[in-house]
Scaffold this motif. Structure first.
Motif, mmCIF file in Angstrom:
data_model
loop_
_atom_site.group_PDB
_atom_site.id
_atom_site.type_symbol
_atom_site.label_atom_id
_atom_site.label_comp_id
_atom_site.label_asym_id
_atom_site.label_seq_id
_atom_site.Cartn_x
_atom_site.Cartn_y
_atom_site.Cartn_z
ATOM 1 N N VAL A 147 0.836 -1.206 0.000
ATOM 2 C CA VAL A 147 0.000 0.000 0.000
ATOM 3 C C VAL A 147 0.872 1.257 0.000
ATOM 4 C CG1 VAL A 147 -1.688 1.331 1.342
ATOM 5 C CG2 VAL A 147 -1.939 -1.156 1.125
ATOM 6 N N LEU A 148 1.924 1.259 0.814
ATOM 7 C CA LEU A 148 2.829 2.411 0.880
ATOM 8 C C LEU A 148 3.526 2.650 -0.463
ATOM 9 C CD1 LEU A 148 4.382 4.616 2.421
ATOM 10 C CD2 LEU A 148 6.010 2.838 3.125
ATOM 11 N N LEU A 149 4.037 1.584 -1.051
ATOM 12 C CA LEU A 149 4.739 1.732 -2.326
ATOM 13 C C LEU A 149 3.798 2.191 -3.427
ATOM 14 C CD1 LEU A 149 7.033 -1.435 -2.198
ATOM 15 C CD2 LEU A 149 7.762 0.963 -2.045
ATOM 16 N N ARG A 150 2.551 1.706 -3.413
ATOM 17 C CA ARG A 150 1.575 2.154 -4.406
ATOM 18 C C ARG A 150 1.295 3.647 -4.262
ATOM 19 N NH1 ARG A 150 1.562 0.058 -8.708
ATOM 20 N NH2 ARG A 150 -0.465 0.995 -9.147
ATOM 21 N N SER A 151 1.299 4.137 -3.038
ATOM 22 C CA SER A 151 1.074 5.568 -2.842
ATOM 23 C C SER A 151 2.225 6.391 -3.411
ATOM 24 C CB SER A 151 0.889 5.878 -1.358
ATOM 25 O OG SER A 151 2.088 5.685 -0.636
ATOM 26 N N LEU A 152 3.475 5.868 -3.304
ATOM 27 C CA LEU A 152 4.632 6.599 -3.809
ATOM 28 C C LEU A 152 4.727 6.564 -5.329
ATOM 29 C CD1 LEU A 152 7.306 5.507 -1.170
ATOM 30 C CD2 LEU A 152 6.088 7.692 -1.320
ATOM 31 N N VAL A 153 4.113 5.567 -5.948
ATOM 32 C CA VAL A 153 4.073 5.522 -7.412
ATOM 33 C C VAL A 153 3.371 6.766 -7.964
ATOM 34 C CG1 VAL A 153 3.104 4.282 -9.394
ATOM 35 C CG2 VAL A 153 4.212 3.011 -7.566
ATOM 36 N N GLY A 154 2.440 7.317 -7.177
ATOM 37 C CA GLY A 154 1.709 8.508 -7.609
ATOM 38 C C GLY A 154 2.582 9.729 -7.816
ATOM 39 N N VAL A 155 3.791 9.741 -7.232
ATOM 40 C CA VAL A 155 4.710 10.871 -7.415
ATOM 41 C C VAL A 155 5.056 11.041 -8.892
ATOM 42 C CG1 VAL A 155 6.999 11.783 -6.884
ATOM 43 C CG2 VAL A 155 5.673 10.629 -5.100
ATOM 44 N N GLY A 156 5.410 9.941 -9.538
ATOM 45 C CA GLY A 156 5.777 10.004 -10.947
ATOM 46 C C GLY A 156 4.637 10.443 -11.827
ATOM 47 N N GLU A 157 3.466 9.874 -11.601
ATOM 48 C CA GLU A 157 2.330 10.232 -12.437
ATOM 49 C C GLU A 157 1.887 11.670 -12.213
ATOM 50 O OE1 GLU A 157 -0.723 8.022 -13.787
ATOM 51 O OE2 GLU A 157 0.074 6.040 -13.362
ATOM 52 N N ALA A 158 2.021 12.171 -10.983
ATOM 53 C CA ALA A 158 1.645 13.555 -10.708
ATOM 54 C C ALA A 158 2.529 14.514 -11.494
ATOM 55 C CB ALA A 158 1.750 13.844 -9.208
ATOM 56 N N SER A 159 3.831 14.222 -11.553
ATOM 57 C CA SER A 159 4.743 15.101 -12.287
ATOM 58 C C SER A 159 4.490 15.023 -13.784
ATOM 59 C CB SER A 159 6.191 14.720 -11.979
ATOM 60 O OG SER A 159 6.501 13.432 -12.490
ATOM 61 N N TYR A 160 4.234 13.824 -14.277
ATOM 62 C CA TYR A 160 4.118 13.639 -15.726
ATOM 63 C C TYR A 160 2.769 14.101 -16.271
ATOM 64 C CZ TYR A 160 4.440 11.549 -20.304
ATOM 65 O OH TYR A 160 4.471 11.370 -21.667
ATOM 66 N N SER A 161 1.689 13.635 -15.674
ATOM 67 C CA SER A 161 0.358 13.948 -16.191
ATOM 68 C C SER A 161 0.037 15.433 -16.101
ATOM 69 C CB SER A 161 -0.702 13.142 -15.431
ATOM 70 O OG SER A 161 -0.493 11.763 -15.602
ATOM 71 N N THR A 162 0.640 16.124 -15.150
ATOM 72 C CA THR A 162 0.404 17.544 -14.982
ATOM 73 C C THR A 162 1.103 18.369 -16.050
ATOM 74 O OG1 THR A 162 0.207 17.281 -12.585
ATOM 75 C CG2 THR A 162 0.704 19.484 -13.389
ATOM 76 N N ILE A 163 2.282 17.954 -16.453
ATOM 77 C CA ILE A 163 3.139 18.789 -17.285
ATOM 78 C C ILE A 163 3.141 18.398 -18.758
ATOM 79 C CG2 ILE A 163 5.555 19.457 -17.650
ATOM 80 C CD1 ILE A 163 5.921 19.322 -14.619
ATOM 81 N N ALA A 164 3.104 17.107 -19.070
ATOM 82 C CA ALA A 164 3.252 16.651 -20.457
ATOM 83 C C ALA A 164 2.261 17.304 -21.423
ATOM 84 C CB ALA A 164 3.135 15.130 -20.512
ATOM 85 N N PRO A 165 0.954 17.415 -21.096
ATOM 86 C CA PRO A 165 0.033 18.045 -22.051
ATOM 87 C C PRO A 165 0.378 19.501 -22.353
ATOM 88 C CG PRO A 165 -1.190 16.809 -20.397
ATOM 89 C CD PRO A 165 0.232 16.875 -19.922
ATOM 90 N N THR A 166 0.958 20.220 -21.384
ATOM 91 C CA THR A 166 1.291 21.626 -21.626
ATOM 92 C C THR A 166 2.451 21.750 -22.613
ATOM 93 O OG1 THR A 166 2.897 21.851 -19.801
ATOM 94 C CG2 THR A 166 0.571 22.118 -19.265
ATOM 95 N N ILE A 167 3.353 20.776 -22.631
ATOM 96 C CA ILE A 167 4.435 20.807 -23.615
ATOM 97 C C ILE A 167 3.872 20.622 -25.022
ATOM 98 C CG2 ILE A 167 6.480 19.552 -24.434
ATOM 99 C CD1 ILE A 167 7.261 19.080 -21.564
ATOM 100 N N ILE A 168 2.946 19.696 -25.175
ATOM 101 C CA ILE A 168 2.297 19.518 -26.478
ATOM 102 C C ILE A 168 1.562 20.795 -26.873
ATOM 103 C CG2 ILE A 168 0.572 18.192 -27.759
ATOM 104 C CD1 ILE A 168 1.234 15.813 -25.986
ATOM 105 N N GLY A 169 0.898 21.444 -25.897
ATOM 106 C CA GLY A 169 0.198 22.686 -26.178
ATOM 107 C C GLY A 169 1.132 23.797 -26.624
ATOM 108 N N ASP A 170 2.391 23.755 -26.206
ATOM 109 C CA ASP A 170 3.361 24.778 -26.605
ATOM 110 C C ASP A 170 4.093 24.431 -27.898
ATOM 111 O OD1 ASP A 170 2.783 26.407 -24.445
ATOM 112 O OD2 ASP A 170 4.313 25.503 -23.160
ATOM 113 N N LEU A 171 3.915 23.205 -28.397
ATOM 114 C CA LEU A 171 4.531 22.794 -29.652
ATOM 115 C C LEU A 171 3.600 22.917 -30.843
ATOM 116 C CD1 LEU A 171 6.427 19.575 -28.482
ATOM 117 C CD2 LEU A 171 7.452 21.763 -29.108
ATOM 118 N N PHE A 172 2.293 22.827 -30.609
ATOM 119 C CA PHE A 172 1.321 22.837 -31.691
ATOM 120 C C PHE A 172 0.140 23.730 -31.335
ATOM 121 C CE2 PHE A 172 3.503 18.773 -31.862
ATOM 122 C CZ PHE A 172 3.814 18.642 -33.205
#
Length: 511
Positions: A147-172
């Motif tokens: 359970v603890l490790l699953r909660s820490l997996v959310g760190v990666g997704e929080a950084s990626y899902s928040t930022i990746a779409p904005t990079i695409i928005g700045d490219l096209f």
């Protein structure tokens, strides 16, 4: 005039000189630049080839994110048997992951609007790789470590899902942005479906569910390397300003105030929340629900010893991939066809997707005990209709929010939709199921019925989400125009809900 594709050379276009007095504020956002520097006119833009490569890398990592998220759901009955846990406790595995995701998203959103986005994503993905791999080594006596490790997996997704779409928005921008965003979001259902397939297939081949959790971390190492080497960090607003970008300084409080005044953003975020509730509940529990339906009907024996039959996860994964691809392509095509005819077409399509999925969900709930093949048809239709929305929701956010606040907007939307959506829905469905089952005989029939009755929450959430998107359609034309005018340097109308002075063009490379 807004460019129609990816970032192109500005040499043949007359350049604007934007200037304001030193005391002028963008809302409470202080403009940090007073004019367009001559050296930026000749600054080479990001090439089409590099932009397409960047999108391909971002799509690959997005695929792995969602594969990892739903691998556990694909082998959930086996994990329940291995740890001897109830439905509500099993739901915690998804809930703690989503909770860390939503709590950290605002932090990464704040960083994403101010610092180098590639470095932020790389750091988050590194944490994701370590904790996801660590989850695969937990033994039977250490469930709470899982359970603890699953909660820490959310760190990666929080950084990626928040930022990746904005990079695409700045490219096209324009139609190409919609296509690229569609390509990015099509990997949500594809990755989710592959998570079920990989989870069930690897478990079947190895006889051990632990190996299913080791596939995505191995593939993720390649994704991290590609992200660092091949993805650019374009200036914010680069697509709208021919590669130059816009800038401004503001506090987090000022960013939030701006977003709360944007009614399209607020109502669409509420619609995303309802959709997240549905997709989270269905993705986590449908394979288990269909397996119990077959046991209840006597088609399949009760699983007494591992490995349990994971056939439904395999089938559900295939259905999710097919319906997701078709749904995103169909939603994008409908948007491109109707957008020039009806300015509020996107939220209307989203409303149709949510409301249309409701009768399909009722059919899934009540036909599962009668015919599994027919039930899968309605699962396909429900997921198809929900998948109409994936790319449109991302594009709505990008065109109603100014570039310097898009990461914050993504982060807050993620936090709200997961807090009130899929963070709680797997646990809620499991808790209601446990409550119903505990008040009845402990039989396979009541194990199925308890989950069946708890699923009745979902269709009503679908209706609510459809109403939220209908409300979005009332404001989206005005909010889109206001954001576009701010980027282009023209003050929006005084009665605009986001009436503020225009953004300023960068005079230095993005930090």
């Amino acid at each position: 005039m807004e460019p129609k594709g990816s970032i192109t050379s500005p040499k043949d276009k007359p350049q604007r000189s934007l200037s304001t007095s030193s005391g002028l504020r963008y809302g409470s956002l202080v403009n940090s630049v007073t004019s367009l520097a001559p050296e930026l006119v000749d600054k080479p833009p990001i090439s089409n080839r590099r932009a397409y490569i960047a999108v391909a890398v971002l799509c690959y990592v997005n695929l792995l994110n969602y594969m990892e998220r739903y691998t556990i759901a694909g082998v959930l009955p086996i994990i329940q048997k291995y740890f001897d846990i109830s439905d509500s406790t099993a739901g915690l595995l998804q809930t703690v992951f989503i909770c860390s995701f939503l709590l950290l998203a605002p932090f990464f959103g704040y960083l994403g609007d101010r610092y180098n986005r590639i470095y932020i994503m790389a750091g988050g993905l590194s944490v994701w790789l370590v904790t996801a791999a660590g989850s695969s080594f937990v033994n039977k006596s250490n469930f709470w470590l899982l359970v603890l490790l699953r909660s820490l997996v959310g760190v990666g997704e929080a950084s990626y899902s928040t930022i990746a779409p904005t990079i695409i928005g700045d490219l096209f921008t324009g139609p190409k942005r919609l296509i690229m965003i569609s390509a990015f979001y099509i990997f949500i259902p594809v990755g989710s479906g592959l998570g079920y397939i990989v989870g069930s297939s690897v478990t079947h081949l190895t006889g051990d569910w632990h190996w299913a959790l080791r596939v995505t971390p191995i593939l993720g190492l390649l994704g991290l390397l590609l992200l660092v080497l091949l993805c650019p960090n374009p200036p914010r607003g680069a697509a709208e300003t021919h590669g130059v970008g816009v800038t401004g300084k503001s506090s987090y409080q000022e960013d939030v105030k701006y977003l709360l005044k944007n009614k399209s953003y607020v109502w669409s975020s509420m619609g995303v929340t309802a959709m997240a509730f549905l997709t989270g509940a269905l993705a986590f529990w449908v394979p288990t629900f269909l397996a119990r339906a077959q046991v209840s009907a006597g088609v399949r024996p009760v699983c007494i010893k591992e490995p349990c039959n994971a056939q439904d996860s395999l089938i559900f994964g295939g259905v999710t991939v097919a319906s997701g691809i078709l749904g995103v392509v169909l939603g994008t095509s409908l948007s491109r066809y109707f957008r020039n005819k009806v300015s509020y077409a996107d939220p209307l399509i989203c409303a149709v997707g949510m409301l249309g999925s409701t009768p399909c969900l009722f059919a899934v709930i009540f036909l599962a005990s009668t015919s599994i093949p027919v039930t899968y048809i309605f699962v396909f239709l429900a997921e198809l209709l929900l998948s109409l929305n994936w790319s449109l929701l991302a594009d709505i956010l990008l065109y109603v929010v100014v570039p310097t606040r898009r990461s914050t907007a993504e982060a807050l939307q993620i936090s709200v939709c997961h807090l009130l959506g899929d963070a709680g829905s797997p646990y809620l469905i499991g808790a209601v199921s446990d409550a119903i089952r505990n008040s009845n005989p402990a039989t396979p029939q009541w194990s199925f019925r308890s989950l069946k009755y708890s699923f009745l929450i979902c269709p009503f959430i679908g209706i609510l989400g459809g109403l939220f998107f209908l409300m979005t359609s009332l404001y989206i034309t005005e909010d889109k125009k206001a954001a576009q005018q701010l980027v282009e340097g023209d003050p929006p109308p005084e009665n605009s809900p986001v009436s503020e002075p225009p953004l300023e063009v960068n005079n230095e490379s993005n930090k």
